[in-house]
Motif scaffolding. Structure first.
Motif, PDB file in Angstrom:
ATOM      1  N   LEU A   4       0.817  -1.209   0.000  1.00 18.96           N
ATOM      2  CA  LEU A   4       0.000   0.000   0.000  1.00 18.96           C
ATOM      3  C   LEU A   4       0.856   1.268   0.000  1.00 18.96           C
ATOM      4  N   ASN A   5       2.174   1.099  -0.118  1.00 19.43           N
ATOM      5  CA  ASN A   5       3.124   2.224  -0.078  1.00 19.43           C
ATOM      6  C   ASN A   5       3.035   3.025   1.217  1.00 19.43           C
ATOM      7  N   ILE A   6       2.836   2.306   2.318  1.00 21.14           N
ATOM      8  CA  ILE A   6       2.817   2.931   3.636  1.00 21.14           C
ATOM      9  C   ILE A   6       4.117   2.545   4.333  1.00 21.14           C
ATOM     10  N   ASN A   7       4.882   3.539   4.703  1.00 16.31           N
ATOM     11  CA  ASN A   7       6.163   3.282   5.357  1.00 16.31           C
ATOM     12  C   ASN A   7       5.979   3.153   6.865  1.00 16.31           C
ATOM     13  N   PHE A   8       6.780   2.301   7.472  1.00 18.25           N
ATOM     14  CA  PHE A   8       6.830   2.226   8.924  1.00 18.25           C
ATOM     15  C   PHE A   8       8.296   2.228   9.335  1.00 18.25           C
ATOM     16  N   GLU A   9       8.538   2.636  10.558  1.00 25.51           N
ATOM     17  CA  GLU A   9       9.910   2.843  11.033  1.00 25.51           C
ATOM     18  C   GLU A   9      10.627   1.544  11.386  1.00 25.51           C
ATOM     19  N   PHE A  10       9.994   0.721  12.211  1.00 21.50           N
ATOM     20  CA  PHE A  10      10.629  -0.499  12.706  1.00 21.50           C
ATOM     21  C   PHE A  10       9.589  -1.392  13.362  1.00 21.50           C
ATOM     22  N   PHE A  11      10.034  -2.579  13.734  1.00 18.95           N
ATOM     23  CA  PHE A  11       9.217  -3.514  14.505  1.00 18.95           C
ATOM     24  C   PHE A  11       9.574  -3.361  15.982  1.00 18.95           C
ATOM     25  N   VAL A  12       8.634  -3.710  16.837  1.00 16.12           N
ATOM     26  CA  VAL A  12       8.860  -3.804  18.274  1.00 16.12           C
ATOM     27  C   VAL A  12       8.377  -5.181  18.697  1.00 16.12           C
ATOM     28  N   ASP A  13       9.091  -5.807  19.614  1.00 19.24           N
ATOM     29  CA  ASP A  13       8.680  -7.119  20.095  1.00 19.24           C
ATOM     30  C   ASP A  13       9.093  -7.276  21.552  1.00 19.24           C
ATOM     31  N   ASN A  14       8.319  -8.044  22.301  1.00 22.78           N
ATOM     32  CA  ASN A  14       8.659  -8.304  23.701  1.00 22.78           C
ATOM     33  C   ASN A  14       9.765  -9.347  23.855  1.00 22.78           C
ATOM     34  N   ASP A  15      10.034 -10.104  22.817  1.00 25.36           N
ATOM     35  CA  ASP A  15      11.048 -11.163  22.869  1.00 25.36           C
ATOM     36  C   ASP A  15      12.449 -10.559  22.732  1.00 25.36           C
ATOM     37  N   GLU A  16      13.188 -10.542  23.825  1.00 27.06           N
ATOM     38  CA  GLU A  16      14.541  -9.954  23.841  1.00 27.06           C
ATOM     39  C   GLU A  16      15.467 -10.578  22.804  1.00 27.06           C
ATOM     40  N   LYS A  17      15.255 -11.849  22.488  1.00 30.00           N
ATOM     41  CA  LYS A  17      16.121 -12.546  21.514  1.00 30.00           C
ATOM     42  C   LYS A  17      16.006 -11.946  20.115  1.00 30.00           C
ATOM     43  N   LYS A  18      14.913 -11.273  19.854  1.00 30.08           N
ATOM     44  CA  LYS A  18      14.703 -10.685  18.523  1.00 30.08           C
ATOM     45  C   LYS A  18      15.300  -9.284  18.388  1.00 30.08           C
ATOM     46  N   TRP A  19      15.530  -8.615  19.512  1.00 29.32           N
ATOM     47  CA  TRP A  19      16.036  -7.240  19.473  1.00 29.32           C
ATOM     48  C   TRP A  19      17.360  -7.176  18.736  1.00 29.32           C
ATOM     49  N   GLY A  20      17.494  -6.207  17.872  1.00 25.22           N
ATOM     50  CA  GLY A  20      18.719  -6.040  17.091  1.00 25.22           C
ATOM     51  C   GLY A  20      18.693  -6.797  15.780  1.00 25.22           C
ATOM     52  N   SER A  21      17.717  -7.688  15.599  1.00 23.63           N
ATOM     53  CA  SER A  21      17.575  -8.408  14.331  1.00 23.63           C
ATOM     54  C   SER A  21      16.861  -7.520  13.319  1.00 23.63           C
ATOM     55  N   ILE A  22      16.841  -7.993  12.083  1.00 26.73           N
ATOM     56  CA  ILE A  22      16.199  -7.232  11.004  1.00 26.73           C
ATOM     57  C   ILE A  22      15.241  -8.147  10.247  1.00 26.73           C
ATOM     58  N   ILE A  23      14.060  -7.626   9.967  1.00 31.70           N
ATOM     59  CA  ILE A  23      13.076  -8.316   9.116  1.00 31.70           C
ATOM     60  C   ILE A  23      12.666  -7.333   8.027  1.00 31.70           C
ATOM     61  N   ASN A  24      12.657  -7.801   6.797  1.00 26.61           N
ATOM     62  CA  ASN A  24      12.247  -6.953   5.663  1.00 26.61           C
ATOM     63  C   ASN A  24      12.959  -5.600   5.679  1.00 26.61           C
ATOM     64  N   GLY A  25      14.207  -5.593   6.106  1.00 23.85           N
ATOM     65  CA  GLY A  25      14.988  -4.361   6.116  1.00 23.85           C
ATOM     66  C   GLY A  25      14.688  -3.427   7.276  1.00 23.85           C
ATOM     67  N   LYS A  26      13.892  -3.872   8.222  1.00 31.71           N
ATOM     68  CA  LYS A  26      13.509  -3.033   9.366  1.00 31.71           C
ATOM     69  C   LYS A  26      14.020  -3.666  10.667  1.00 31.71           C
ATOM     70  N   ASN A  27      14.528  -2.828  11.556  1.00 31.36           N
ATOM     71  CA  ASN A  27      15.040  -3.287  12.842  1.00 31.36           C
ATOM     72  C   ASN A  27      13.924  -3.762  13.759  1.00 31.36           C
ATOM     73  N   ILE A  28      14.280  -4.667  14.656  1.00 31.63           N
ATOM     74  CA  ILE A  28      13.384  -5.088  15.724  1.00 31.63           C
ATOM     75  C   ILE A  28      13.933  -4.492  17.018  1.00 31.63           C
ATOM     76  N   CYS A  29      13.100  -3.750  17.714  1.00 32.19           N
ATOM     77  CA  CYS A  29      13.530  -3.024  18.910  1.00 32.19           C
ATOM     78  C   CYS A  29      12.727  -3.452  20.135  1.00 32.19           C
ATOM     79  N   SER A  30      13.229  -3.044  21.272  1.00 30.55           N
ATOM     80  CA  SER A  30      12.548  -3.234  22.545  1.00 30.55           C
ATOM     81  C   SER A  30      11.351  -2.294  22.624  1.00 30.55           C
ATOM     82  N   PRO A  31      10.285  -2.704  23.289  1.00 28.85           N
ATOM     83  CA  PRO A  31       9.145  -1.802  23.470  1.00 28.85           C
ATOM     84  C   PRO A  31       9.507  -0.511  24.198  1.00 28.85           C
TER      85      PRO A  31
END
Length: 113
Positions: free
Chosen positions: A24-51
């Protein structure tokens, strides 16, 4: 939207929402997840951060998780306002309808020429 868009949930649901937003050509900044193991990883070019990052700025947050109610409660407890929590279906439907109207308006203009 004045504030930045973020997806809460970096699992299958989050990836599906991200793909829909890309389509839909809607940009988002990054992902957030409660799982600490995912923090610092990248999905679809977007970072996964702590809440915790959600308290640093005003973000619009799409909850893309089966744990919607628990995450919504967590966000309220973090001081996130209700107007900054977006129901993913509403965002997608609004943008889809807008693009569909634009498409039909163009079709109508071409037909009338």
């Amino acid at each position: 939207m004045e504030s930045k868009l973020v997806i809460f949930g970096a699992s299958i649901g989050g990836v599906k929402v991200a793909n829909t937003l890309f389509n839909l050509n809607i940009n988002f900044e990054f992902f957030v997840d409660n799982d600490e193991k995912k923090w610092g990883s990248i999905i679809n070019g977007k970072n996964i951060c702590s809440p915790r990052v959600l308290t640093e700025k005003v973000y619009n947050i799409i909850i893309a998780s089966a744990y919607y109610e628990e995450i919504e409660k967590q966000l309220y407890e973090m001081g996130i306002k209700e107007e900054n929590i977006i129901v993913k279906e509403n965002l997608i439907i609004e943008n889809y309808n807008e693009k569909l109207c634009t498409y039909f308006d163009k079709q109508k203009e071409e037909y009338e020429e």
